[in-house]
Design a protein around this motif. Structure first.
Motif, PDB file in Angstrom:
ATOM      1  N   GLU A 392       0.806  -1.219   0.000  1.00 57.61           N
ATOM      2  CA  GLU A 392       0.000   0.000   0.000  1.00 57.61           C
ATOM      3  C   GLU A 392       0.844   1.276   0.000  1.00 57.61           C
ATOM      4  N   HIS A 395       0.320   3.887  -2.919  1.00 55.14           N
ATOM      5  CA  HIS A 395      -0.983   4.543  -2.823  1.00 55.14           C
ATOM      6  C   HIS A 395      -0.993   5.549  -1.679  1.00 55.14           C
ATOM      7  N   TYR A 396      -0.396   5.170  -0.541  1.00 54.12           N
ATOM      8  CA  TYR A 396      -0.342   6.070   0.615  1.00 54.12           C
ATOM      9  C   TYR A 396       0.434   7.342   0.264  1.00 54.12           C
TER      10      TYR A 396
END
Length: 423
Positions: A392, A395-396
């Motif tokens: 992730e 995306h973060y």
């Protein structure tokens, strides 16, 4: 080895194993950086016999505002560092040049504190040298060209990284590595306290010098207990991401100074010097008296410390057990405590700009139960820290940089060594 020979070694990937060890997936970009630094050094110093040194910044993981009360901390060295090309001299003069500035040459024949050098690079150079000499070790002069990617003002300790770099240079050039990493940390703190004029603790220097995860118990101020923890978060599936929330530290000195002052006022109520000498049970039993004598904010800040210093023990155990679920839960507890009780997320009277709070709110929205987030370092401004699943991370970063601007996020890697001579 001459500087030109080091350039050839980097070009031929002769330093690739070390770059991969220090920087992980960023080894390729670091190769370009090393070539640039070496080329700039050759222009400044000439093609001379030289050594290549590196000292890392650090990230605070657990123990927010605990070191100044001689509590426990958990920190780690990171893959942002000061990189220096160093050529020894026959005299006792240190000529330190960097990409953005040059220090005045420092003559180490005189190791006394110079009033005009307070708050300067020259003070740290003279101070680290004085600490070596005070401990019966040798010092020598050198010419140096350095570049740093340790972010100033972001809580990753650019000054401590510089101090550890100096200590590593003196230790290698004139002492055959006799000083331990712990010794070098103490020398850096001495320079910062006595010569630079800043009353810092030992957390920053120790984390930069020892390398990897390190937990420190400061209860005995003269002999803090240091334990290294061999863990790589990437192997456990997580990255540490710092986000610069772009709020200035200017005019916040009073906010920072009130935290230790209020904590010490509570300790004094018990006849103690620091809160590490007070138990949580004692504190709670005397709660009404603490509120009356010291005020509610001091009460809450003391409550934060007494829980936070014990929380470090649990964080260390979770790391040692590879128990990321518990570890992440403890990090979030720490973050909540800093926000609710320590109150170092939003400056007093700040209503329009509350960037650290916004960053944590967005992190909560993005990560939910899959990660952890908290204020990083001193607080009130600067950065927040998040533990993000590797899958992730992109995306973060994209979401956080959408909020705070391109280049606001730094994906960190825990580095397993502190100050080191690379070549």
């Amino acid at each position: 080895m001459k500087i030109s020979e080091m350039i050839s070694a980097v070009e031929a990937d002769g330093m690739k194993p070390m770059l991969e060890r220090l920087y992980g997936e960023n080894a390729g970009k670091q190769k370009e950086r090393y070539l640039r630094v070496l080329a700039n050094a050759e222009k400044r110093l000439g093609d001379r016999e030289a050594g290549l040194y590196s000292a890392p910044g650090r990230t605070e993981v657990g123990g927010n505002h605990t070191d100044h009360q001689l509590g426990r901390v958990l920190a780690a060295s990171i893959n942002l560092d000061v990189l220096a090309v160093v050529s020894p001299r026959d005299d006792l003069v240190v000529d330190y040049q960097a990409d953005s500035f040059s220090a005045k040459p420092v003559d180490l024949h005189d190791l006394s504190v110079q009033a005009e050098e307070v708050n300067s690079t020259e003070a740290l150079i003279r101070g680290v040298a004085a600490a070596f000499a005070k401990d019966g070790l040798n010092i020598t002069g050198f010419d140096c060209y350095a570049e740093s990617d340790v972010l100033p003002g972001s809580g990753v300790s650019s000054s401590a990284a510089f101090e550890i770099l100096l200590a590593e240079i003196f230790n290698d050039l004139s002492n055959e590595g006799k000083a331990t990493p712990e010794d070098c940390a103490v020398y850096g703190k001495y320079a910062e306290n006595v010569y630079f004029g800043k009353a810092s603790g030992l957390l920053d220097q120790m984390a930069c010098s020892v390398g990897g995860f390190v937990t420190i118990d400061f209860k005995d101020a003269q002999k803090p207990v240091v334990q290294k923890i061999s863990r790589n978060l990437e192997d456990l599936g997580y990255a540490i991401i710092l986000t610069d929330c772009h709020e200035s530290h200017a005019d916040l000195s009073d906010e920072y100074s009130k935290i230790p002052a209020e904590m010490k006022s509570v300790a004094a109520l018990f006849g103690r010097n620091v809160l590490s000498e007070v138990t949580l049970e004692e504190f709670v039993k005397a709660g009404a008296g603490v509120r009356q004598a010291c005020g509610d904010r001091a009460f809450l800040r003391a409550y934060h410390f007494l829980n936070e210093t014990d929380r470090v023990v649990d964080e260390v155990k979770a790391l040692e057990d590879n128990d990321m679920k518990t570890f992440l839960s403890l990090i979030k507890e720490s973050g909540r405590s800093s926000w609710m009780y320590l109150q170092n997320v939003i400056p007093v009277n700040a209503t329009t700009h509350q960037s650290l709070a916004v960053g944590q709110a967005m992190s909560e929205y993005l990560l939910k139960d899959n990660g952890a987030w908290r204020v990083h370092g001193g607080g009130f401004a600067g950065t927040i820290q998040a533990f993000v699943p590797l899958a992730e991370a992109d995306h973060y970063i994209e979401a956080m940089e959408g909020l705070f601007g391109k280049g606001s996020c730094y994906k960190l890697r825990i580095r397993d060594v502190g100050g080191i001579r690379i070549a």
